[in-house]
Design an enzyme around this catalytic site. Structure first.
Site, mmCIF file in Angstrom:
data_model
loop_
_atom_site.group_PDB
_atom_site.id
_atom_site.type_symbol
_atom_site.label_atom_id
_atom_site.label_comp_id
_atom_site.label_asym_id
_atom_site.label_seq_id
_atom_site.Cartn_x
_atom_site.Cartn_y
_atom_site.Cartn_z
ATOM 1 N N GLY A 1 0.782 -1.181 -0.107
ATOM 2 C CA GLY A 1 -0.066 0.058 0.070
ATOM 3 C C GLY A 1 0.896 1.443 -0.094
ATOM 4 O O GLY A 1 0.280 2.297 0.409
ATOM 5 N N ASP B 1 -5.126 -3.369 -18.345
ATOM 6 C CA ASP B 1 -4.194 -2.486 -18.734
ATOM 7 C C ASP B 1 -4.442 -1.754 -20.032
ATOM 8 O O ASP B 1 -3.562 -1.384 -20.857
ATOM 9 C CB ASP B 1 -2.892 -3.211 -18.784
ATOM 10 C CG ASP B 1 -2.423 -3.504 -17.288
ATOM 11 O OD1 ASP B 1 -2.791 -2.942 -16.376
ATOM 12 O OD2 ASP B 1 -1.690 -4.686 -17.367
ATOM 13 N N HIS C 1 0.047 1.553 -13.314
ATOM 14 C CA HIS C 1 0.730 0.331 -13.867
ATOM 15 C C HIS C 1 2.023 0.743 -13.992
ATOM 16 O O HIS C 1 2.659 1.716 -14.349
ATOM 17 C CB HIS C 1 0.074 -0.027 -15.280
ATOM 18 C CG HIS C 1 0.828 -1.307 -15.814
ATOM 19 N ND1 HIS C 1 0.871 -2.567 -15.370
ATOM 20 C CD2 HIS C 1 1.878 -1.387 -16.490
ATOM 21 C CE1 HIS C 1 1.311 -3.494 -16.121
ATOM 22 N NE2 HIS C 1 2.234 -2.704 -16.585
HETATM 23 C C1 GRF Z 1 3.033 -0.972 -7.478
HETATM 24 O O1 GRF Z 1 4.415 -1.028 -8.357
HETATM 25 C C2 GRF Z 1 2.102 -0.763 -8.583
HETATM 26 O O2 GRF Z 1 2.463 0.067 -9.873
HETATM 27 C C3 GRF Z 1 1.628 -2.102 -8.963
HETATM 28 O O3 GRF Z 1 1.676 -2.940 -7.873
HETATM 29 C C4 GRF Z 1 2.851 -2.276 -6.847
HETATM 30 C C5 GRF Z 1 2.053 -1.894 -5.611
HETATM 31 O O4 GRF Z 1 2.766 -1.277 -4.722
HETATM 32 N N1 GRF Z 1 0.457 -1.999 -9.500
HETATM 33 P P1 GRF Z 1 2.197 -0.657 -3.345
HETATM 34 O O5 GRF Z 1 1.326 -1.801 -2.764
HETATM 35 O O6 GRF Z 1 1.452 0.349 -3.844
HETATM 36 O O7 GRF Z 1 3.303 -0.547 -2.487
#
Ligand code: GRF
Length: 206
Positions: A12, A150, A109
């Protein structure tokens, strides 16, 4: 004040980045609800500490995507949610939820779409594929969510020079820094500007 729901499956950090910009007043909105499919998600701990309402809704507990979607929709309605942010959410959003939030649901993404996107391309899978392809530039994409993985209209992209990165992990770390800047920016734009979509192009008005 726009009411936002964040969907997160993992630690998160993107959720926290948006939350911080709201707390400092840079984004005029409220995170009214966190939804996770994963009872052990770090995102839930952050929500608990900051007294953000949360729900764990697991697709496996429902017989169909439709029923899973209905459960999500009823939580979203309960909190009057206007905007959904997918921040590291790893489950497919059911079609009935996509239809209920046209151009009101965004995803971050960790690559420059349409490269390195699609089913199975999430988290480190993306960065490993980027590393193996030997590309010199990766980046981030914030896009609206449609019914496929996506492929929705793109709001923002930012390139990241990865020519000196020696591992997928290093790429992930560089890209994550930009995610934490650009996801909050996209939320701010959505809350403050008139946004229209012409075919695949997203246009920001006043
Ligand atoms: C991020 O790299 C986001 O782009 C991808 O999953 C990861 C999540 O990271 N979809 P976090 O849970 O926000 O730290």
């Amino acid at each position: 004040m726009r009411k936002i729901a964040v969907f997160a499956s993992g630690r998160g950090s993107n959720f926290q980045a948006v939350y911080k910009k709201i707390e400092t007043g840079e984004i005029k909105a409220e995170i009214s609800l966190l939804i996770s499919n994963n009872p052990n998600a770090g995102a839930l701990d952050f929500a608990r500490k900051n007294i953000i309402p949360l729900k764990v809704v697991r697709p496996a507990d429902f017989e169909s995507a439709l029923l899973f979607g209905n459960a999500l929709l009823s939580s979203l309605k309960e909190y009057d949610i206007e905007l959904i942010i997918l921040a590291g959410y790893l489950k497919m959003i059911p079609p009935n939820v996509v239809k209920a939030f046209p151009h009101r649901m965004i995803n971050i993404h960790p690559s420059l779409l349409p490269s390195f996107g699609g089913k199975g391309m999430y988290g480190m899978n993306v960065h490993r594929a980027v590393f193996e392809a030997g590309v010199k530039v990766s980046g981030i994409t914030v896009h609206f969510v449609d019914e496929k993985y996506d492929t929705g209209p793109i709001l923002l992209q930012q390139a990241v020079d990865i020519s000196n990165c020696i591992s997928p992990e290093e790429i992930a770390a560089r890209v994550l820094e930009e995610e934490h800047q650009y996801l909050p920016l996209a939320v701010k734009l959505l809350c403050e500007r008139h946004v229209s979509v012409e075919k695949k192009r997203v246009l920001f008005g006043d």
